[in-house]
Every structure is written in structure tokens, then in C-alpha cells.
Design a protein around this motif. Structure first.
Motif, PDB file in Angstrom:
ATOM      1  N   ALA A 184       0.741  -1.261   0.067  1.00 17.52           N
ATOM      2  CA  ALA A 184       0.122  -0.024  -0.121  1.00 17.52           C
ATOM      3  C   ALA A 184       0.808   1.614  -0.206  1.00 17.52           C
ATOM      4  N   THR A 185       1.946   1.180   0.593  1.00 16.05           N
ATOM      5  CA  THR A 185       2.637   2.541   0.693  1.00 16.05           C
ATOM      6  C   THR A 185       3.354   2.529  -0.619  1.00 16.05           C
ATOM      7  N   ALA A 186       3.865   1.519  -1.495  1.00 14.07           N
ATOM      8  CA  ALA A 186       4.477   1.800  -2.497  1.00 14.07           C
ATOM      9  C   ALA A 186       3.589   2.709  -3.629  1.00 14.07           C
ATOM     10  N   GLU A 187       2.115   2.373  -3.342  1.00 15.53           N
ATOM     11  CA  GLU A 187       1.360   3.088  -4.098  1.00 15.53           C
ATOM     12  C   GLU A 187       1.501   4.609  -4.203  1.00 15.53           C
ATOM     13  N   GLY A 188       1.953   5.271  -3.049  1.00 16.04           N
ATOM     14  CA  GLY A 188       2.216   6.539  -3.025  1.00 16.04           C
ATOM     15  C   GLY A 188       3.624   6.848  -3.301  1.00 16.04           C
ATOM     16  N   MET A 189       4.396   6.253  -3.607  1.00 15.50           N
ATOM     17  CA  MET A 189       5.670   6.601  -3.860  1.00 15.50           C
ATOM     18  C   MET A 189       6.081   6.269  -5.516  1.00 15.50           C
ATOM     19  N   PRO A 190       7.226   7.121  -5.825  1.00 13.89           N
ATOM     20  CA  PRO A 190       7.506   7.045  -7.307  1.00 13.89           C
ATOM     21  C   PRO A 190       7.875   5.525  -7.608  1.00 13.89           C
ATOM     22  N   ALA A 191       7.202   5.173  -8.885  1.00  9.91           N
ATOM     23  CA  ALA A 191       7.463   3.878  -9.484  1.00  9.91           C
ATOM     24  C   ALA A 191       8.675   3.693  -9.708  1.00  9.91           C
ATOM     25  N   ARG A 192       9.426   4.788 -10.361  1.00 14.02           N
ATOM     26  CA  ARG A 192      10.899   4.708 -11.064  1.00 14.02           C
ATOM     27  C   ARG A 192      11.555   5.609 -10.271  1.00 14.02           C
ATOM     28  N   GLY A 193      12.866   5.466  -9.994  1.00 11.93           N
ATOM     29  CA  GLY A 193      13.885   6.374  -9.267  1.00 11.93           C
ATOM     30  C   GLY A 193      13.826   6.233  -7.943  1.00 11.93           C
ATOM     31  N   TRP A 194      14.689   7.074  -7.272  1.00 11.32           N
ATOM     32  CA  TRP A 194      15.053   7.051  -5.937  1.00 11.32           C
ATOM     33  C   TRP A 194      13.595   7.411  -4.919  1.00 11.32           C
ATOM     34  N   TRP A 195      13.394   6.505  -3.867  1.00  9.33           N
ATOM     35  CA  TRP A 195      12.451   7.003  -3.099  1.00  9.33           C
ATOM     36  C   TRP A 195      12.399   8.053  -2.254  1.00  9.33           C
ATOM     37  N   PHE A 196      13.930   8.390  -1.939  1.00 10.32           N
ATOM     38  CA  PHE A 196      14.531   9.486  -1.019  1.00 10.32           C
ATOM     39  C   PHE A 196      15.626  10.162  -1.608  1.00 10.32           C
ATOM     40  N   PRO A 197      15.133  11.017  -2.910  1.00  9.45           N
ATOM     41  CA  PRO A 197      16.058  11.852  -3.458  1.00  9.45           C
ATOM     42  C   PRO A 197      16.567  12.759  -2.414  1.00  9.45           C
ATOM     43  N   SER A 198      18.233  13.242  -2.613  1.00  9.14           N
ATOM     44  CA  SER A 198      18.817  14.303  -2.127  1.00  9.14           C
ATOM     45  C   SER A 198      18.198  15.555  -2.524  1.00  9.14           C
ATOM     46  N   ASN A 199      17.449  16.571  -1.573  1.00 14.53           N
ATOM     47  CA  ASN A 199      17.048  17.918  -2.067  1.00 14.53           C
ATOM     48  C   ASN A 199      17.987  18.689  -2.637  1.00 14.53           C
ATOM     49  N   ARG A 200      19.140  19.045  -1.799  1.00 14.70           N
ATOM     50  CA  ARG A 200      20.032  19.975  -2.527  1.00 14.70           C
ATOM     51  C   ARG A 200      21.679  19.682  -2.730  1.00 14.70           C
ATOM     52  N   THR A 201      22.028  19.004  -1.504  1.00 11.24           N
ATOM     53  CA  THR A 201      23.414  18.815  -1.478  1.00 11.24           C
ATOM     54  C   THR A 201      24.117  17.874  -2.398  1.00 11.24           C
ATOM     55  N   ARG A 202      23.124  16.746  -2.917  1.00 12.08           N
ATOM     56  CA  ARG A 202      23.674  15.694  -3.791  1.00 12.08           C
ATOM     57  C   ARG A 202      22.603  15.888  -5.087  1.00 12.08           C
ATOM     58  N   PRO A 203      22.632  16.695  -5.868  1.00  9.48           N
ATOM     59  CA  PRO A 203      21.470  16.695  -6.887  1.00  9.48           C
ATOM     60  C   PRO A 203      21.676  15.444  -7.715  1.00  9.48           C
ATOM     61  N   GLY A 204      20.454  14.675  -7.859  1.00  8.41           N
ATOM     62  CA  GLY A 204      20.318  13.669  -8.749  1.00  8.41           C
ATOM     63  C   GLY A 204      20.662  12.465  -8.246  1.00  8.41           C
ATOM     64  N   GLN A 205      21.054  12.526  -6.820  1.00  9.80           N
ATOM     65  CA  GLN A 205      21.649  11.187  -6.040  1.00  9.80           C
ATOM     66  C   GLN A 205      20.477  10.981  -4.880  1.00  9.80           C
ATOM     67  N   HIS A 206      20.659  10.066  -4.291  1.00  9.88           N
ATOM     68  CA  HIS A 206      19.695   9.655  -3.061  1.00  9.88           C
ATOM     69  C   HIS A 206      20.403  10.416  -1.745  1.00  9.88           C
ATOM     70  N   VAL A 207      19.535  10.467  -0.671  1.00  6.48           N
ATOM     71  CA  VAL A 207      19.773  11.026   0.486  1.00  6.48           C
ATOM     72  C   VAL A 207      20.915   9.852   1.080  1.00  6.48           C
ATOM     73  N   THR A 208      21.858  10.385   1.824  1.00 11.53           N
ATOM     74  CA  THR A 208      22.744   9.673   2.697  1.00 11.53           C
ATOM     75  C   THR A 208      22.438   8.615   3.832  1.00 11.53           C
ATOM     76  N   ARG A 209      22.982   7.611   3.998  1.00 13.09           N
ATOM     77  CA  ARG A 209      22.864   6.759   5.410  1.00 13.09           C
ATOM     78  C   ARG A 209      22.726   7.866   6.560  1.00 13.09           C
TER      79      ARG A 209
END
Length: 278
Positions: A175-200
Motif C-alpha cells: 500500500a505504501t508503494a502506491e504513494g511512492m515513485p514507481a521509478r527512481g529514488w524514493w528518497f532523492p537528495s534535495n540540495r546537497t547531492r543533486p540527482g542522487q539519493h540521501v545519505t545513510r
């Protein structure tokens, strides 16, 4: 060879053998810390230099001491394999016994309280991935929409050392997946790492902040502990839990088998005093 050149070569070796980024970065960080604080080139460190460095950190836990010691053991073995150094100073330093680790799962009532707390949607999804799939922070950070296979009821987890494992998809995560992107990062980095995912670290901080707002003790890794412990308490076979938690060794999974308060309490309550004195 300079200090930096040796450390750079060691870092390059980590890339060559495809060790996890977190392993590589932590080992390099600790080696640089040793070089700076001891004021020496670690390539030529003597046993006394190492022991004095250990002694300068009384604040280290037994687990931290063991981990840092293992990093130095690996480094000096590598120096020998590369014919950079003939002797191994760690032989005189001696072995450090690995401390017994015990899982510290989040209490059931605290998990419910956490999920009832207001938070950003993506933080809630991070919590669900940790609690219902046992994902580590680094695995959560790099999770993608393509990793969800709803028709087959499974999800792909990219784990340590580049391993990939398919695990069952919990109904709540479907059910959670229905509200998340079907492709690409679920947790993209906002500013510090453009085009990348957030860090651990970002995942760890986000989940940790949610625990603090809920005014309960806990962390993202304690949610993973809850996952493993609860599976065993509910009767899952230890080998099944090993696969679900993606442990390379059964020993790691068995750590979860002897710590459940529920099992210990049930065992004590079955004691029959009258049978003993009959």
C-alpha cells in the motif's frame, strides 16, 4: 612513500575488491584519525604507538575499540601483502575479544506510539522499510521504485558489498508503494547531492528525530532489531530469519534468539514448584 600516498593506495584497494562504501570510508577515516592523533605515519607505527593511541581514548566503548582494532589489523596485513612492510605490529599488540552484542529492539508499544506521531511522509516510509523489511539505513537511502515487484509480492534489497536479495513484500509496504515513485529514488537528495539519493546518515537522523518527537528511545537500527526479534518470537525458523535479514552467517541471526523477554518470561512462568517438591 608519504602518509597520504599509503592511505590513498589502501583506499584504492578497497575500491578494487568492491567493499561497501561505508566500510571503506570508515576504515580510511579511522586510519587518518590515528595518523593525526599519534603524530606518525601509520605505515611505520610501532606496537607502543598503537597501544598509546588506544589509551588516549578511554571514552571508547568495547565495541568501538574492537572495531578500530580490526581496522588496524586489516591495514597492517595489507601492508605486508603489498610488500610495503615486512613485520606486523599488531601481533605484539595482541588480540581484542569481540564483545557480545545483544539486539535492542524497539518495544511494541513504542513502535505504535512512533507511528501515531506526526512526521513527514517520507520519514514514515523509512520507518516502515526498517520495521517491516528489516532494511539498514544505507539500504533505505538507496531504495528505488524499480525495487518493488507488487505482482510477485517481493522487493529487491541492495545490501552490503553490492549484494542483491529479493525478500517478501509486507502488505503495508504494498500500500505504501502506491504513494511512492514507481521509478527512481524514493528518497532523492534535495540540495546537497543533486540527482542522487540521501545519505545513510540522513536516514538515521530523520528516523532518530521522529523518535525524539515521539519522546521514546529508539533508532532506525533498533527497528531492524524489532523486525528480527519479532519474527523469531512469532515462530519463524532461524534459517528463514537469516535469509530475511540477509545475514551472511547464521551466527549473526542467532544473536536474536536468546534475548527475547517474552520467551524468558514464559519459561519462568512454567516453573512448577509443587512438582519439584512432590
Amino acid at each position: 612513500m608519504s602518509t597520504n600516498a599509503t592511505i590513498d593506495q589502501w583506499e584504492l584497494w578497497h575500491h578494487g575488491v568492491r567493499l561497501a562504501d561505508t566500510t571503506r570510508s570508515e576504515r580510511i577515516r579511522v586510519l587518518r584519525q590515528f595518523a593525526t592523533e599519534a603524530g606518525i605515519d601509520p605505515t611505520y607505527a610501532q606496537p607502543l604507538d598503537i597501544v598509546r593511541w588506544y589509551s588516549s581514548h578511554p571514552e571508547w566503548t568495547k565495541s568501538t575499540h574492537y572495531t578500530y582494532h580490526s581496522y588496524l589489523v586489516t591495514f597492517f596485513k595489507w601492508l605486508q601483502l603489498q610488500d610495503i612492510r615486512a613485520d606486523d605490529p599488531m601481533i605484539k599488540v595482541g588480540k581484542i575479544k569481540q564483545p557480545k552484542r545483544k539486539p535492542r529492539p524497539v518495544a511494541d508499544q513504542h513502535l505504535i506510539q512512533l507511528l501515531r506521531t506526526n512526521m513527514h511522509h517520507r520519514t514514515r516510509v523509512m520507518i516502515l522499510l526498517a520495521a517491516l523489511a528489516g532494511l539498514r539505513c544505507i539500504e533505505i537511502a538507496a531504495f528505488r521504485g524499480e525495487h518493488v515487484d507488487v505482482p510477485r509480492g517481493r522487493m529487491l534489497v541492495q545490501g552490503k558489498g553490492g549484494s542483491e536479495e529479493w525478500v517478501p513484500l509486507h502488505p503495508v509496504l504494498v500500500a505504501t508503494a502506491e504513494g511512492m515513485p514507481a521509478r527512481g529514488w524514493w528518497f532523492p537528495s534535495n540540495r546537497t547531492r543533486p540527482g542522487q539519493h540521501v545519505t545513510r546518515k540522513s536516514v538515521s537522523q530523520s528516523v532518530g528525530d521522529a523518535f525524539r518527537r515521539a519522546d521514546i528511545p529508539g533508532s532506525a537500527h533498533r527497528l531492524r532489531h524489532w523486525y528480527g526479534t519479532t519474527l523469531l518470537e512469532d515462530g519463524a525458523d532461524v534459517r528463514v530469519v537469516q535469509e530475511l535479514m540477509r545475514h551472511s552467517s547464521l551466527t549473526s541471526t542467532q544473536m536474536y534468539t536468546g534475548v527475547t523477554d517474552l520467551r524468558m518470561r514464559a519459561a519462568v512462568e512454567k516453573l512448577d514448584l509443587y512438582r519439584a517438591i512432590a
